[in-house]
Design a protein around this motif. Structure first.
Motif, PDB file in Angstrom:
ATOM      1  N   THR A  12       9.454 -27.224   0.161  1.00  0.00           N
ATOM      2  CA  THR A  12       7.891 -27.505   0.501  1.00  0.00           C
ATOM      3  C   THR A  12       7.434 -28.811   1.157  1.00  0.00           C
ATOM      4  OG1 THR A  12       7.362 -28.829  -1.700  1.00  0.00           O
ATOM      5  CG2 THR A  12       7.694 -26.372  -1.807  1.00  0.00           C
ATOM      6  N   ASN A  13       6.554 -29.386   1.355  1.00  0.00           N
ATOM      7  CA  ASN A  13       6.241 -30.707   1.907  1.00  0.00           C
ATOM      8  C   ASN A  13       5.903 -31.893   0.763  1.00  0.00           C
ATOM      9  OD1 ASN A  13       6.274 -29.698   4.611  1.00  0.00           O
ATOM     10  ND2 ASN A  13       4.172 -29.255   4.413  1.00  0.00           N
ATOM     11  N   ASN A  14       6.266 -31.240  -0.634  1.00  0.00           N
ATOM     12  CA  ASN A  14       6.141 -32.380  -1.668  1.00  0.00           C
ATOM     13  C   ASN A  14       7.166 -32.647  -2.061  1.00  0.00           C
ATOM     14  OD1 ASN A  14       5.792 -33.019  -4.389  1.00  0.00           O
ATOM     15  ND2 ASN A  14       3.575 -32.632  -4.422  1.00  0.00           N
TER      16      ASN A  14
END
Length: 384
Positions: free
Chosen positions: A177-179
């Protein structure tokens, strides 16, 4: 069918050069790597890096790390845990500090310098094992310390590599993910799953495979397990070699591991692993050799000193004599295939400058070639 011609040349030359180095009691892997340098753009330009060679190479490195896990004796590690962990822990920290600091002084960015330190953190114990066997010192306290520390060393190197790819986005691997924190959680869950596979799933999986009336069912099952772990590791943002290594560790503690080791070694060392080492050589050039000469000299000295001091002084803490401590230190120097694997991952994901890649490989080669001579020197002192 052009690839088949290149493959034939690679297999013939890697075998011949590997045999030549073995005759002089040097690591055959160095001969295999040199074959890539000779055949590639650096010298003869008969073979060039390509998609199919890269695929063979990628599978080769996965098999190599799977075999490294299979050959990691955790019982020996338990017996000498405190000694092994101390030798290996300091043996990871010192190269990262020494080589990382030197890289910074040569103008590299912090993350690039850190990764170069990680390249030299692992130990390839296979070369030391051969030297110790010849001297009948493999099962002494010093020999056991080297073997145990090498197991921890490989595990620590894999974990450090995993952490680096997690915390660094330089290689273009930002995870699932981008997290960042969610990615970290996913990777923690992955290692939890690895523990479950090691403890519960692998033994039952291999036992079930043994009941199948299919040729090499056990070997196929082990590869399915290892390749799945490698694929999932890559999927969640880690390196595939991490999953392959822990897949080998999981199979190691099953009754079928010797059959798996024998069969997978035949598959790997017959074709895929030689192509991997040759592929590393294919990527090398000598264009910047003169320019990087001081980098090569200084990094070679630091690579030798960092591992030697780590093994020597850690052993002395546990009451080893001076010469036995020197034997442990010398036995930890060789970087071999493990460092080559990490360097290859680094160049693939742009984790350090491409123009120093050839110089780094040369440092790995020099330290690997020198290690058996240094170890032999201290072993000879035992008979005086």
């Amino acid at each position: 069918m052009h690839f088949l011609g290149e493959l034939i040349i690679i297999l013939i030359v890697t075998t011949l050069l590997g045999q030549l180095f073995a005759r002089f009691n040097l690591p055959p892997v160095i001969g295999q790597l040199l074959s890539g340098i000779i055949l590639g753009p650096a010298i003869l330009s008969w073979v060039h890096p390509g998609n199919i060679i890269s695929l063979f190479s990628e599978f080769g490195v996965i098999l190599l790390m799977f075999l490294a896990g299979l050959e990691s004796d955790l019982d020996l590690l338990k017996k000498y845990f405190n000694l092994s962990f101390t030798v290996a822990g300091i043996g990871v920290i010192l190269p990262v500090i020494f080589m990382g600091t030197a890289s910074l002084l040569f103008g590299m960015k912090f993350l690039e310098a850190l990764f170069i330190g990680i390249v030299f953190a692992a130990t390839s114990v296979s070369i030391s094992v051969e030297v110790l066997k010849d001297a009948n010192q493999l099962h002494t306290r010093a020999g056991s310390a080297i073997l145990g520390a090498a197991v921890v060393d490989d595990i620590l190197a894999v974990v450090v590599l995993s952490l680096f790819t997690t915390f660094s986005h330089e290689g273009g691997k930002s995870g699932l993910t981008n997290n960042f924190f969610l990615n970290l959680l996913i990777e923690v869950i992955y290692f939890g799953a690895v523990w479950l596979i090691y403890k519960f799933i692998a033994p039952y999986f291999m036992k079930a495979a043994e009941k199948l009336e299919v040729n090499y069912a056990v070997v196929i099952a082990s590869l399915v397990l290892a390749l799945t772990m490698a694929w999932v590791a890559d999927f969640v943002g880690l390196s595939a070699v991490v999953g392959a290594f822990f897949g080998g560790l999981a199979i190691r503690q099953t009754p079928q591991y010797q059959e798996v080791n024998s069969s997978v070694s035949a598959i790997g060392y017959a074709i895929f692993i030689p192509v991997f080492f040759a592929d590393i050589g294919l990527s090398m050039t000598f264009a910047s050799f003169i320019k990087d000469i001081w980098f090569i000299i200084i990094m070679t000295i630091l690579a030798l000193v960092s591992k030697f001091w780590a093994g020597k002084y850690s052993s002395e803490i546990f009451g080893f004599s001076k010469n036995d401590a020197n034997i442990v230190g010398a036995g930890m120097i060789s970087r071999g295939e493990v460092a080559l694997i990490v360097a290859q991952i680094g160049i693939t994901h742009h984790l350090f400058p491409e123009d120093i890649y050839s110089s780094l490989i040369l440092v790995i080669i020099v330290t690997t070639v020198l290690s058996p001579f240094i170890l032999n020197h201290y072993l000879k002192n035992l008979s005086k």
